[in-house]
Motif scaffolding. Structure first.
Motif, PDB file in Angstrom:
ATOM      1  N   ARG A  60      40.700  46.667 -86.379  1.00  0.00           N
ATOM      2  CA  ARG A  60      39.536  47.085 -85.603  1.00  0.00           C
ATOM      3  C   ARG A  60      39.427  48.609 -85.680  1.00  0.00           C
ATOM      4  O   ARG A  60      40.423  49.305 -85.629  1.00  0.00           O
ATOM      5  CB  ARG A  60      39.699  46.642 -84.155  1.00  0.00           C
ATOM      6  CG  ARG A  60      39.775  45.139 -83.988  1.00  0.00           C
ATOM      7  CD  ARG A  60      39.878  44.738 -82.532  1.00  0.00           C
ATOM      8  NE  ARG A  60      41.164  44.972 -81.934  1.00  0.00           N
ATOM      9  CZ  ARG A  60      42.162  44.091 -81.895  1.00  0.00           C
ATOM     10  NH1 ARG A  60      42.031  42.927 -82.469  1.00  0.00           N
ATOM     11  NH2 ARG A  60      43.296  44.380 -81.297  1.00  0.00           N
ATOM     12  N   LYS A 109      37.731  46.622 -76.092  1.00  0.00           N
ATOM     13  CA  LYS A 109      37.962  45.389 -75.330  1.00  0.00           C
ATOM     14  C   LYS A 109      39.270  44.698 -75.693  1.00  0.00           C
ATOM     15  O   LYS A 109      39.927  44.109 -74.843  1.00  0.00           O
ATOM     16  CB  LYS A 109      36.813  44.412 -75.553  1.00  0.00           C
ATOM     17  CG  LYS A 109      35.512  44.852 -74.965  1.00  0.00           C
ATOM     18  CD  LYS A 109      34.400  43.899 -75.330  1.00  0.00           C
ATOM     19  CE  LYS A 109      33.054  44.470 -74.908  1.00  0.00           C
ATOM     20  NZ  LYS A 109      31.944  43.664 -75.410  1.00  0.00           N
ATOM     21  N   LYS A 110      39.672  44.769 -76.972  1.00  0.00           N
ATOM     22  CA  LYS A 110      40.838  44.011 -77.434  1.00  0.00           C
ATOM     23  C   LYS A 110      42.085  44.854 -77.636  1.00  0.00           C
ATOM     24  O   LYS A 110      43.153  44.325 -77.918  1.00  0.00           O
ATOM     25  CB  LYS A 110      40.499  43.295 -78.738  1.00  0.00           C
ATOM     26  CG  LYS A 110      39.438  42.226 -78.558  1.00  0.00           C
ATOM     27  CD  LYS A 110      39.220  41.482 -79.832  1.00  0.00           C
ATOM     28  CE  LYS A 110      38.198  40.375 -79.630  1.00  0.00           C
ATOM     29  NZ  LYS A 110      37.990  39.622 -80.867  1.00  0.00           N
ATOM     30  N   ASP A 121      35.928  55.355 -78.435  1.00  0.00           N
ATOM     31  CA  ASP A 121      36.185  53.944 -78.737  1.00  0.00           C
ATOM     32  C   ASP A 121      35.205  53.046 -77.994  1.00  0.00           C
ATOM     33  O   ASP A 121      34.698  52.075 -78.550  1.00  0.00           O
ATOM     34  CB  ASP A 121      37.615  53.558 -78.369  1.00  0.00           C
ATOM     35  CG  ASP A 121      38.645  54.240 -79.259  1.00  0.00           C
ATOM     36  OD1 ASP A 121      38.275  54.695 -80.358  1.00  0.00           O
ATOM     37  OD2 ASP A 121      39.815  54.318 -78.842  1.00  0.00           O
ATOM     38  N   TYR A 146      33.422  51.762 -81.089  1.00  0.00           N
ATOM     39  CA  TYR A 146      34.230  50.589 -81.437  1.00  0.00           C
ATOM     40  C   TYR A 146      34.422  49.707 -80.201  1.00  0.00           C
ATOM     41  O   TYR A 146      35.523  49.580 -79.672  1.00  0.00           O
ATOM     42  CB  TYR A 146      35.594  51.013 -81.984  1.00  0.00           C
ATOM     43  CG  TYR A 146      35.511  51.931 -83.170  1.00  0.00           C
ATOM     44  CD1 TYR A 146      35.060  51.469 -84.404  1.00  0.00           C
ATOM     45  CD2 TYR A 146      35.891  53.264 -83.062  1.00  0.00           C
ATOM     46  CE1 TYR A 146      34.985  52.309 -85.495  1.00  0.00           C
ATOM     47  CE2 TYR A 146      35.823  54.115 -84.149  1.00  0.00           C
ATOM     48  CZ  TYR A 146      35.367  53.633 -85.364  1.00  0.00           C
ATOM     49  OH  TYR A 146      35.294  54.466 -86.449  1.00  0.00           O
ATOM     50  N   PRO A 147      33.364  49.069 -79.715  1.00  0.00           N
ATOM     51  CA  PRO A 147      33.477  48.285 -78.483  1.00  0.00           C
ATOM     52  C   PRO A 147      34.497  47.154 -78.582  1.00  0.00           C
ATOM     53  O   PRO A 147      35.170  46.841 -77.603  1.00  0.00           O
ATOM     54  CB  PRO A 147      32.064  47.758 -78.252  1.00  0.00           C
ATOM     55  CG  PRO A 147      31.334  47.947 -79.518  1.00  0.00           C
ATOM     56  CD  PRO A 147      32.017  49.044 -80.267  1.00  0.00           C
ATOM     57  N   GLU A 148      34.643  46.542 -79.750  1.00  0.00           N
ATOM     58  CA  GLU A 148      35.639  45.475 -79.910  1.00  0.00           C
ATOM     59  C   GLU A 148      37.056  46.028 -79.746  1.00  0.00           C
ATOM     60  O   GLU A 148      37.908  45.417 -79.118  1.00  0.00           O
ATOM     61  CB  GLU A 148      35.494  44.812 -81.280  1.00  0.00           C
ATOM     62  CG  GLU A 148      36.448  43.652 -81.465  1.00  0.00           C
ATOM     63  CD  GLU A 148      36.292  42.999 -82.824  1.00  0.00           C
ATOM     64  OE1 GLU A 148      37.205  42.264 -83.204  1.00  0.00           O
ATOM     65  OE2 GLU A 148      35.272  43.213 -83.505  1.00  0.00           O
ATOM     66  N   LEU A 149      37.292  47.206 -80.305  1.00  0.00           N
ATOM     67  CA  LEU A 149      38.592  47.873 -80.160  1.00  0.00           C
ATOM     68  C   LEU A 149      38.856  48.184 -78.694  1.00  0.00           C
ATOM     69  O   LEU A 149      39.960  47.973 -78.187  1.00  0.00           O
ATOM     70  CB  LEU A 149      38.600  49.158 -80.988  1.00  0.00           C
ATOM     71  CG  LEU A 149      39.828  50.053 -80.876  1.00  0.00           C
ATOM     72  CD1 LEU A 149      41.029  49.383 -81.504  1.00  0.00           C
ATOM     73  CD2 LEU A 149      39.568  51.383 -81.552  1.00  0.00           C
TER      74      LEU A 149
END
Length: 91
Positions: free
Chosen positions: A2, A37-38, A28, A32-35
């Motif tokens: 990610r 969140k995860k 981030d 990089y919203p997925e980064l």
């Protein structure tokens, strides 16, 4: 992975290059919203400059900070114990 490679840290012997894929929390969150969140990860590139000048991602080494309890976490800078990294030198 990610996001993308961000902060890097070279071991003093020049054989290991560690890097994270998180820049700054606010960046981030925006880019990089997925980064965000995860959680982020820590990776290792092994460098063999004595025999064949090769750099290779170590597939067995990956620290997923999103799977830690109380996470997900965003890892940014890397500092190795016992002074085994370049950031331990301050002038």
């Amino acid at each position: 992975m990610r996001g993308g490679p961000s902060f890097m840290q070279l071991s003093l012997d020049g054989r290991r290059l560690y890097f994270t894929n998180s820049t700054y929390r606010t960046w981030d969150r925006q880019y990089y919203p997925e980064l965000f969140k995860k959680g982020s990860e820590i990776y290792l590139i092994r460098m063999d400059y004595e025999t064949n000048d090769k750099m290779e991602l170590d597939a067995k080494f990956k620290v997923d900070l999103g799977t830690l309890s109380d996470g997900p976490f965003l890892g940014r800078e890397i500092r190795l114990p016992n002074g085994d990294c370049t950031s331990d030198f301050f002038s």
